[in-house]
Design a protein around this motif. Sequence first.
Motif, PDB file in Angstrom:
ATOM      1  N   SER A  78       0.848  -1.200   0.000  1.00 14.52           N
ATOM      2  CA  SER A  78       0.000   0.000   0.000  1.00 14.52           C
ATOM      3  C   SER A  78       0.882   1.247   0.000  1.00 14.52           C
ATOM      4  O   SER A  78       2.089   1.180   0.272  1.00 14.52           O
ATOM      5  CB  SER A  78      -0.888   0.013   1.244  1.00 14.52           C
ATOM      6  OG  SER A  78      -0.099   0.324   2.393  1.00 14.52           O
ATOM      7  N   ALA A  79       0.261   2.383  -0.260  1.00 12.26           N
ATOM      8  CA  ALA A  79       0.978   3.667  -0.241  1.00 12.26           C
ATOM      9  C   ALA A  79       1.569   3.924   1.141  1.00 12.26           C
ATOM     10  O   ALA A  79       2.702   4.402   1.270  1.00 12.26           O
ATOM     11  CB  ALA A  79       0.029   4.800  -0.631  1.00 12.26           C
ATOM     12  N   VAL A  80       0.787   3.598   2.190  1.00 10.71           N
ATOM     13  CA  VAL A  80       1.275   3.826   3.548  1.00 10.71           C
ATOM     14  C   VAL A  80       2.449   2.891   3.850  1.00 10.71           C
ATOM     15  O   VAL A  80       3.470   3.317   4.409  1.00 10.71           O
ATOM     16  CB  VAL A  80       0.129   3.666   4.583  1.00 10.71           C
ATOM     17  CG1 VAL A  80       0.673   3.690   6.007  1.00 10.71           C
ATOM     18  CG2 VAL A  80      -0.899   4.775   4.384  1.00 10.71           C
ATOM     19  N   ASP A  81       2.341   1.626   3.450  1.00 11.27           N
ATOM     20  CA  ASP A  81       3.473   0.690   3.622  1.00 11.27           C
ATOM     21  C   ASP A  81       4.721   1.276   2.971  1.00 11.27           C
ATOM     22  O   ASP A  81       5.807   1.254   3.552  1.00 11.27           O
ATOM     23  CB  ASP A  81       3.218  -0.650   2.905  1.00 11.27           C
ATOM     24  CG  ASP A  81       2.138  -1.487   3.554  1.00 11.27           C
ATOM     25  OD1 ASP A  81       1.833  -1.247   4.743  1.00 11.27           O
ATOM     26  OD2 ASP A  81       1.603  -2.386   2.854  1.00 11.27           O
ATOM     27  N   LEU A  82       4.537   1.761   1.741  1.00  7.24           N
ATOM     28  CA  LEU A  82       5.685   2.263   0.977  1.00  7.24           C
ATOM     29  C   LEU A  82       6.309   3.464   1.701  1.00  7.24           C
ATOM     30  O   LEU A  82       7.524   3.554   1.839  1.00  7.24           O
ATOM     31  CB  LEU A  82       5.231   2.652  -0.437  1.00  7.24           C
ATOM     32  CG  LEU A  82       6.337   3.045  -1.407  1.00  7.24           C
ATOM     33  CD1 LEU A  82       7.351   1.916  -1.565  1.00  7.24           C
ATOM     34  CD2 LEU A  82       5.743   3.404  -2.762  1.00  7.24           C
ATOM     35  N   HIS A  83       5.448   4.358   2.180  1.00  2.00           N
ATOM     36  CA  HIS A  83       5.939   5.518   2.937  1.00  2.00           C
ATOM     37  C   HIS A  83       6.722   5.054   4.170  1.00  2.00           C
ATOM     38  O   HIS A  83       7.823   5.541   4.438  1.00  2.00           O
ATOM     39  CB  HIS A  83       4.760   6.404   3.349  1.00  2.00           C
ATOM     40  CG  HIS A  83       5.116   7.422   4.384  1.00  2.00           C
ATOM     41  ND1 HIS A  83       5.827   8.550   4.086  1.00  2.00           N
ATOM     42  CD2 HIS A  83       4.885   7.450   5.726  1.00  2.00           C
ATOM     43  CE1 HIS A  83       6.003   9.250   5.201  1.00  2.00           C
ATOM     44  NE2 HIS A  83       5.453   8.595   6.213  1.00  2.00           N
ATOM     45  N   LEU A  84       6.150   4.094   4.897  1.00  3.10           N
ATOM     46  CA  LEU A  84       6.759   3.674   6.171  1.00  3.10           C
ATOM     47  C   LEU A  84       8.059   2.891   5.979  1.00  3.10           C
ATOM     48  O   LEU A  84       8.855   2.784   6.901  1.00  3.10           O
ATOM     49  CB  LEU A  84       5.768   2.844   6.992  1.00  3.10           C
ATOM     50  CG  LEU A  84       4.577   3.651   7.542  1.00  3.10           C
ATOM     51  CD1 LEU A  84       3.579   2.726   8.231  1.00  3.10           C
ATOM     52  CD2 LEU A  84       5.043   4.752   8.503  1.00  3.10           C
ATOM     53  N   ARG A  85       8.287   2.378   4.781  1.00  2.00           N
ATOM     54  CA  ARG A  85       9.565   1.686   4.525  1.00  2.00           C
ATOM     55  C   ARG A  85      10.733   2.664   4.519  1.00  2.00           C
ATOM     56  O   ARG A  85      11.864   2.266   4.742  1.00  2.00           O
ATOM     57  CB  ARG A  85       9.521   0.991   3.164  1.00  2.00           C
ATOM     58  CG  ARG A  85       8.940  -0.391   3.256  1.00  2.00           C
ATOM     59  CD  ARG A  85       8.929  -1.049   1.885  1.00  2.00           C
ATOM     60  NE  ARG A  85       7.921  -2.089   1.900  1.00  2.00           N
ATOM     61  CZ  ARG A  85       7.456  -2.708   0.827  1.00  2.00           C
ATOM     62  NH1 ARG A  85       7.912  -2.370  -0.374  1.00  2.00           N
ATOM     63  NH2 ARG A  85       6.548  -3.638   0.937  1.00  2.00           N
ATOM     64  N   HIS A  86      10.466   3.910   4.192  1.00  3.56           N
ATOM     65  CA  HIS A  86      11.505   4.947   4.140  1.00  3.56           C
ATOM     66  C   HIS A  86      12.729   4.476   3.354  1.00  3.56           C
ATOM     67  O   HIS A  86      13.862   4.561   3.822  1.00  3.56           O
ATOM     68  CB  HIS A  86      11.908   5.383   5.556  1.00  3.56           C
ATOM     69  CG  HIS A  86      10.854   6.241   6.188  1.00  3.56           C
ATOM     70  ND1 HIS A  86      10.509   7.476   5.691  1.00  3.56           N
ATOM     71  CD2 HIS A  86      10.045   6.024   7.247  1.00  3.56           C
ATOM     72  CE1 HIS A  86       9.533   7.988   6.425  1.00  3.56           C
ATOM     73  NE2 HIS A  86       9.224   7.132   7.369  1.00  3.56           N
ATOM     74  N   ASN A  87      12.455   4.010   2.153  1.00  5.21           N
ATOM     75  CA  ASN A  87      13.570   3.552   1.326  1.00  5.21           C
ATOM     76  C   ASN A  87      14.553   4.671   0.995  1.00  5.21           C
ATOM     77  O   ASN A  87      15.712   4.402   0.675  1.00  5.21           O
ATOM     78  CB  ASN A  87      13.050   2.907   0.039  1.00  5.21           C
ATOM     79  CG  ASN A  87      12.564   1.492   0.301  1.00  5.21           C
ATOM     80  OD1 ASN A  87      13.064   0.822   1.195  1.00  5.21           O
ATOM     81  ND2 ASN A  87      11.591   1.043  -0.464  1.00  5.21           N
ATOM     82  N   GLY A 139       2.481   0.933 -14.352  1.00 10.85           N
ATOM     83  CA  GLY A 139       1.516   1.865 -13.770  1.00 10.85           C
ATOM     84  C   GLY A 139       2.094   2.705 -12.654  1.00 10.85           C
ATOM     85  O   GLY A 139       1.346   3.310 -11.883  1.00 10.85           O
ATOM     86  N   ILE A 140       3.418   2.712 -12.531  1.00 11.54           N
ATOM     87  CA  ILE A 140       4.044   3.553 -11.499  1.00 11.54           C
ATOM     88  C   ILE A 140       5.088   4.457 -12.153  1.00 11.54           C
ATOM     89  O   ILE A 140       5.047   4.681 -13.361  1.00 11.54           O
ATOM     90  CB  ILE A 140       4.623   2.717 -10.323  1.00 11.54           C
ATOM     91  CG1 ILE A 140       5.644   1.711 -10.817  1.00 11.54           C
ATOM     92  CG2 ILE A 140       3.470   2.045  -9.556  1.00 11.54           C
ATOM     93  CD1 ILE A 140       6.441   1.037  -9.701  1.00 11.54           C
ATOM     94  N   MET A 141       5.991   4.975 -11.374  1.00 15.70           N
ATOM     95  CA  MET A 141       7.046   5.843 -11.904  1.00 15.70           C
ATOM     96  C   MET A 141       8.321   5.613 -11.113  1.00 15.70           C
ATOM     97  O   MET A 141       8.283   4.995 -10.039  1.00 15.70           O
ATOM     98  CB  MET A 141       6.625   7.316 -11.820  1.00 15.70           C
ATOM     99  CG  MET A 141       6.417   7.826 -10.407  1.00 15.70           C
ATOM    100  SD  MET A 141       5.977   9.596 -10.360  1.00 15.70           S
ATOM    101  CE  MET A 141       7.604  10.342 -10.609  1.00 15.70           C
ATOM    102  N   PRO A 142       9.451   6.086 -11.625  1.00 14.29           N
ATOM    103  CA  PRO A 142      10.708   5.928 -10.879  1.00 14.29           C
ATOM    104  C   PRO A 142      10.619   6.628  -9.530  1.00 14.29           C
ATOM    105  O   PRO A 142       9.900   7.622  -9.395  1.00 14.29           O
ATOM    106  CB  PRO A 142      11.744   6.611 -11.772  1.00 14.29           C
ATOM    107  CG  PRO A 142      11.161   6.593 -13.143  1.00 14.29           C
ATOM    108  CD  PRO A 142       9.677   6.752 -12.929  1.00 14.29           C
ATOM    109  N   GLY A 143      11.355   6.108  -8.535  1.00 13.93           N
ATOM    110  CA  GLY A 143      11.276   6.702  -7.198  1.00 13.93           C
ATOM    111  C   GLY A 143      12.624   6.886  -6.525  1.00 13.93           C
ATOM    112  O   GLY A 143      12.678   7.220  -5.343  1.00 13.93           O
TER     113      GLY A 143
END
Length: 261
Positions: A78-87, A139-143
């Motif tokens: 999820s978006a929140v999971d991705l945020h919380l990973r702090h890659n 369906g995403i973009m580079p990050g």
Amino acid sequence: SEPQAPPVLLVERLSAAIAIFRINRPEARNALNQAVRHALATAFRKAAAESDLRCIILAGNESSFAAGADIREMVDTSAVDLHLRHNERLWGAIADCPVPVIAAVNGFALGGGMELAMHADIIIAGRSAKFGQPEVRLGIMPGAGGTQRLARVVGKFVAMRLCLTGAIISAQEAQAIGLVSLLVDDDAVMPVAMETAQELARLAPIAVAQIKEIILQGADMPLGAALTLERKGLQVLFATKDKHEGMSAFLEKRQPTFLGA
Ligand code: CO8
């Protein structure tokens, strides 16, 4: 008992001065899962603390440098999971490495894999290497710099084509757009990376570190401020013993022995 899983990042030492980090997930084309990202960040943080280390070679295997973020691991994220990973903190550990990093690229450097290569200072690629930012096709973009570092290196119109279409390009094209420092035969990638690392390791370490830092910092600054930073960096080097050694060796027609002092 369960057989031990092989490490996802192999950390080797060519010498006291040269480390080789090899991504080791051949079953997934070296896709960057969280385990690889954490292992890379840890290895780079440790490297930054080592005073004898002069160069890091970052590599994958003969068929893949890294085929991007691990899609299997992201499909249900999820978006929140991705945020919380702090890659960004894990990428930051690589970006902040004070020691020169050579990316030795064979095979695919796609998505996060191409972004990883762009964290290096010198990119050595084999003739059949392939580069691209195919995130848009998922369906995403580079990050991790795929829209920003890439555009700063190759300019708006090439970056737009690559990121908007997800096109995969050849190593020849990657060299033509300025993404590849040296293009060599596939089986020469690691030998040339090692020779380059050995060459860097023989140079004056403070000069090398200042050059890396000032090229990277200056790239984000107005030209006037960056030129001042460059001039100050040069002045600092005139305070080193290695400046005297390098110049004396030239005048005495001998090889210099640098001390890192
Ligand atoms: N993630 C997970 N598994 C992968 C990946 C990947 N990126 N790439 C390859 N694999 C796996 C395949 O699923 C396959 O597994 P299995 O054998 O279990 O089916 C195995 O590796 C071999 O792959 P292929 O059969 O596809 O091998 P080919 O030689 O035919 O093709 C390619 C190689 C061209 C590299 C192809 O695998 C491919 O296109 N991979 C995906 C490339 C891609 O789209 N990368 C971008 C990912 S997105 C990204 O990097 C940025 C995300 C930013 C957010 C980050 C948040 C964490």
